[in-house]
Design a protein around this motif. Structure first.
Motif, PDB file in Angstrom:
ATOM      1  N   ILE A 135       0.868  -1.179   0.000  1.00  0.00           N
ATOM      2  CA  ILE A 135       0.000   0.000   0.000  1.00  0.00           C
ATOM      3  C   ILE A 135       0.907   1.231   0.000  1.00  0.00           C
ATOM      4  O   ILE A 135       1.862   1.308   0.772  1.00  0.00           O
ATOM      5  N   VAL A 136       0.611   2.149  -0.910  1.00  0.00           N
ATOM      6  CA  VAL A 136       1.425   3.353  -1.052  1.00  0.00           C
ATOM      7  C   VAL A 136       0.534   4.581  -0.996  1.00  0.00           C
ATOM      8  O   VAL A 136      -0.678   4.501  -1.184  1.00  0.00           O
ATOM      9  N   GLU A 137       1.148   5.723  -0.761  1.00  0.00           N
ATOM     10  CA  GLU A 137       0.411   6.986  -0.769  1.00  0.00           C
ATOM     11  C   GLU A 137       0.279   7.457  -2.211  1.00  0.00           C
ATOM     12  O   GLU A 137       1.254   7.454  -2.965  1.00  0.00           O
ATOM     13  N   LYS A 138      -0.925   7.852  -2.578  1.00  0.00           N
ATOM     14  CA  LYS A 138      -1.193   8.346  -3.928  1.00  0.00           C
ATOM     15  C   LYS A 138      -1.853   9.709  -3.843  1.00  0.00           C
ATOM     16  O   LYS A 138      -2.446  10.055  -2.821  1.00  0.00           O
ATOM     17  N   LYS A 139      -1.759  10.455  -4.955  1.00  0.00           N
ATOM     18  CA  LYS A 139      -2.407  11.764  -5.030  1.00  0.00           C
ATOM     19  C   LYS A 139      -3.219  11.844  -6.309  1.00  0.00           C
ATOM     20  O   LYS A 139      -2.762  11.423  -7.367  1.00  0.00           O
ATOM     21  N   MET A 140      -4.438  12.363  -6.168  1.00  0.00           N
ATOM     22  CA  MET A 140      -5.294  12.574  -7.335  1.00  0.00           C
ATOM     23  C   MET A 140      -6.196  13.766  -7.050  1.00  0.00           C
ATOM     24  O   MET A 140      -6.823  13.834  -5.989  1.00  0.00           O
TER      25      MET A 140
END
Length: 157
Positions: free
Chosen positions: A108-113
């Motif tokens: 699980i990784v940090e994402k930006k949208m």
């Protein structure tokens, strides 16, 4: 992220679509032989379509080399059924809205949208042996040439 040689906990269930039929399975039951698990974000999106088209075009070759093929996203099995028809997918599509597989592989990784930050599974691929041992990992998938990069990884095993 889990590394080559480590074992994952395979004691969780997923809903899957196989041959057009939906069923709930223990993840360990998908590991009847070395298994490629390709994680993507969502059905019917550009990058994910490229990723799955690459796999679909080469699914028979993976089978001949002795590998099961599973593509996994958070989409529902209903969505997966339509997606499999649309892209002529003949491998297993797994629904994982609770990120059970990503938790098992510590991916699980940090994402930006759209200016928002959230945690979600990484677009990655894992080759897992029948006992849950990770044989290989692709941490960042090339969506256009996903099958080719998997074949290259298989050659190193």
């Amino acid at each position: 992220m889990i590394s080559k040689g480590e074992k994952i906990d395979t004691d969780f269930t997923l809903n899957v679509v196989e041959n057009g039929k939906e069923k709930e399975v223990q993840f360990s039951n998908l590991l009847t032989r070395p298994t490629i698990v390709s994680v993507y974000m969502r059905n019917n999106t550009s990058g994910c379509d490229k990723q799955n088209r690459s796999l679909a075009e080469h699914a028979d070759e993976f089978d001949k080399k002795g590998f099961n093929l599973v593509a996994l996203s958070k989409d529902t099995c209903g969505s997966h059924k339509n997606y499999a028809e649309k892209l002529d997918i003949n491998y297993t599509l797994a629904s994982d809205p609770d990120f059970k597989f990503a938790n098992a592989t510590d991916s699980i990784v940090e994402k930006k949208m759209y200016g928002k930050t959230f945690d979600a599974p990484s677009r990655s691929a894992f080759i897992i042996d029948t006992d849950g041992t990770v044989l290989g990992v692709i941490e960042k998938i090339n969506t256009k040439a996903h099958a080719e990069e998997l074949f290259e990884l298989i050659e190193t095993l």
